[in-house]
Motif scaffolding. Structure first.
Motif, PDB file in Angstrom:
ATOM      1  N   VAL A 157       0.823  -1.205   0.000  1.00  0.00           N
ATOM      2  CA  VAL A 157       0.000   0.000   0.000  1.00  0.00           C
ATOM      3  C   VAL A 157       0.862   1.263   0.000  1.00  0.00           C
ATOM      4  CG1 VAL A 157      -1.922  -1.127   1.165  1.00  0.00           C
ATOM      5  CG2 VAL A 157      -0.190   0.062   2.533  1.00  0.00           C
ATOM      6  N   ALA A 158       2.173   1.101   0.142  1.00  0.00           N
ATOM      7  CA  ALA A 158       3.061   2.267   0.269  1.00  0.00           C
ATOM      8  C   ALA A 158       2.900   3.295  -0.850  1.00  0.00           C
ATOM      9  CB  ALA A 158       4.515   1.819   0.381  1.00  0.00           C
ATOM     10  N   PRO A 159       2.843   2.897  -2.135  1.00  0.00           N
ATOM     11  CA  PRO A 159       2.682   3.920  -3.179  1.00  0.00           C
ATOM     12  C   PRO A 159       1.412   4.752  -3.008  1.00  0.00           C
ATOM     13  CG  PRO A 159       3.336   1.836  -4.147  1.00  0.00           C
ATOM     14  CD  PRO A 159       2.985   1.552  -2.719  1.00  0.00           C
ATOM     15  N   PHE A 160       0.358   4.125  -2.497  1.00  0.00           N
ATOM     16  CA  PHE A 160      -0.926   4.811  -2.362  1.00  0.00           C
ATOM     17  C   PHE A 160      -0.944   5.774  -1.179  1.00  0.00           C
ATOM     18  CE2 PHE A 160      -1.926   0.378  -3.897  1.00  0.00           C
ATOM     19  CZ  PHE A 160      -2.008   0.718  -5.238  1.00  0.00           C
ATOM     20  N   ILE A 161      -0.352   5.368  -0.055  1.00  0.00           N
ATOM     21  CA  ILE A 161      -0.482   6.182   1.163  1.00  0.00           C
ATOM     22  C   ILE A 161       0.728   7.064   1.431  1.00  0.00           C
ATOM     23  CG2 ILE A 161      -2.057   4.504   2.181  1.00  0.00           C
ATOM     24  CD1 ILE A 161       0.225   3.579   3.984  1.00  0.00           C
TER      25      ILE A 161
END
Length: 328
Positions: A256-260
């Motif tokens: 989820v890192a790219p999104f958050i």
């Protein structure tokens, strides 16, 4: 009742088989428009259907082919009359409804789109679902607000049908396009379509990091799985990736890192059930934004009897650009 030639998929206790044979017109399914099919095309999903490599077909017997272009023969639908030139993409044709690899098709009139003025049925199928899907992806990136000023974009599966058309459209719109391909021998072809950089597929094949070095403002992905996860991890802050395929798998082994942490957006593209208004816009834009000379150069033609063999080749990654099918 008369019969017509079609690629028919049957299923028995021994498994699934596909053959070119006569099909009784009385067996056509319900619909308010009957079309004389002139051209169809070969997409990755068609390859899965005719080879039986995936459970695409969900009723038997099935006329394969998720696309067609041709002329209305009969109609009780208020929008269509005999002689109208029409296109169909998706709506379950070749899966749950008899499809486009036959000389006739009967469908719901609401599924049809008018052939753009100045575009031939052959050219429409040179675009096909692959090109129409690529255009939906570009439109989604535009709605998101992505412009050439934001930076370069990446196109995965670049030598395939979706990738080839996406490169041609994006480059014409002024984007700097990086083409990711497993067929580096196609580099000259991809540059001619408009790619400014070519990278090998293996650069996006390793175990995805939660966040990798920022490389692109956005992209069009037709591969899925590890490739898409890596593309997302390399997308710049505030960027967006339009995902429209699963040639590499349906999983998404990412983070989820790219999104958050970077505010990256993943834009899902469905071409099968896309509303009619969006389809009409996509085809209008294809008529305006896709270079007809580049389209011709990425297109090869086969006959109906060659579809089954070509289906195996597209699954094995041996087809470059677009394959159109001469039906009548």
């Amino acid at each position: 009742m008369p019969s017509f030639k079609a690629i028919v998929i049957d299923k028995t206790d021994g498994g699934q088989s596909a053959a070119l044979r006569d099909f009784d017109e009385a067996q056509l399914m319900d619909g308010d428009v009957t079309v004389r099919v002139e051209w169809s095309t070969l997409n990755y999903k068609d390859g899965l259907a005719v080879t039986g490599k995936a459970p695409v077909v969900r009723r038997f017997p099935m006329i394969a082919g998720i696309d067609f272009a041709g002329t209305v023969d009969t109609s009780s639908h208020p929008d269509w009359k005999p002689g109208d030139r029409v296109i169909l993409n998706g709506w379950g044709c070749g899966e749950t409804h008899l499809g486009g690899y036959g000389e006739k098709a009967r469908v719901k009139g609401d599924w049809l789109v008018r052939l753009p003025e100045g575009m031939s049925a052959r050219e429409a199928m040179a675009i096909g679902t692959a090109g129409y899907t690529a255009m939906l992806a570009v439109l989604a990136l535009e709605r998101y607000g992505l412009t050439p000023a934001n930076g370069p974009v990446v196109v995965t599966g670049a030598a395939g049908g979706v990738g080839s058309v996406a490169i041609a459209i994006l480059s014409k719109r002024g984007f700097q396009v990086t083409a990711a391909t497993g067929r580096i021998a196609e580099a000259d072809y991809l540059r001619h379509l408009g790619a400014s950089e070519i990278i090998e597929r293996k650069e996006l094949a390793g175990t995805p990091r939660p966040l990798a070095k920022e490389r692109w403002a956005g992209g069009v992905d037709s591969v899925g799985s590890t490739t898409l996860a890596n593309v997302l991890s390399m997308t710049r802050y505030g960027g967006a990736v339009a995902a429209c395929g699963l040639a590499g798998g349906m999983d998404l082994p990412g983070s989820v890192a790219p999104f958050i942490l970077r505010g990256v957006s993943l834009l899902g593209i469905d071409s099968v059930m896309h509303p009619r208004a969006g389809r009409e816009l996509a085809w209008q834009r294809l008529a305006a934004d896709l270079d007809s000379a580049k389209l011709a150069e990425m297109t090869n033609e086969i006959g109906l009897g060659e579809v089954i063999d070509a289906g195996g080749k597209i699954i094995d990654g041996q087809v470059r650009g677009r394959l159109i099918v001469r039906v009548a």
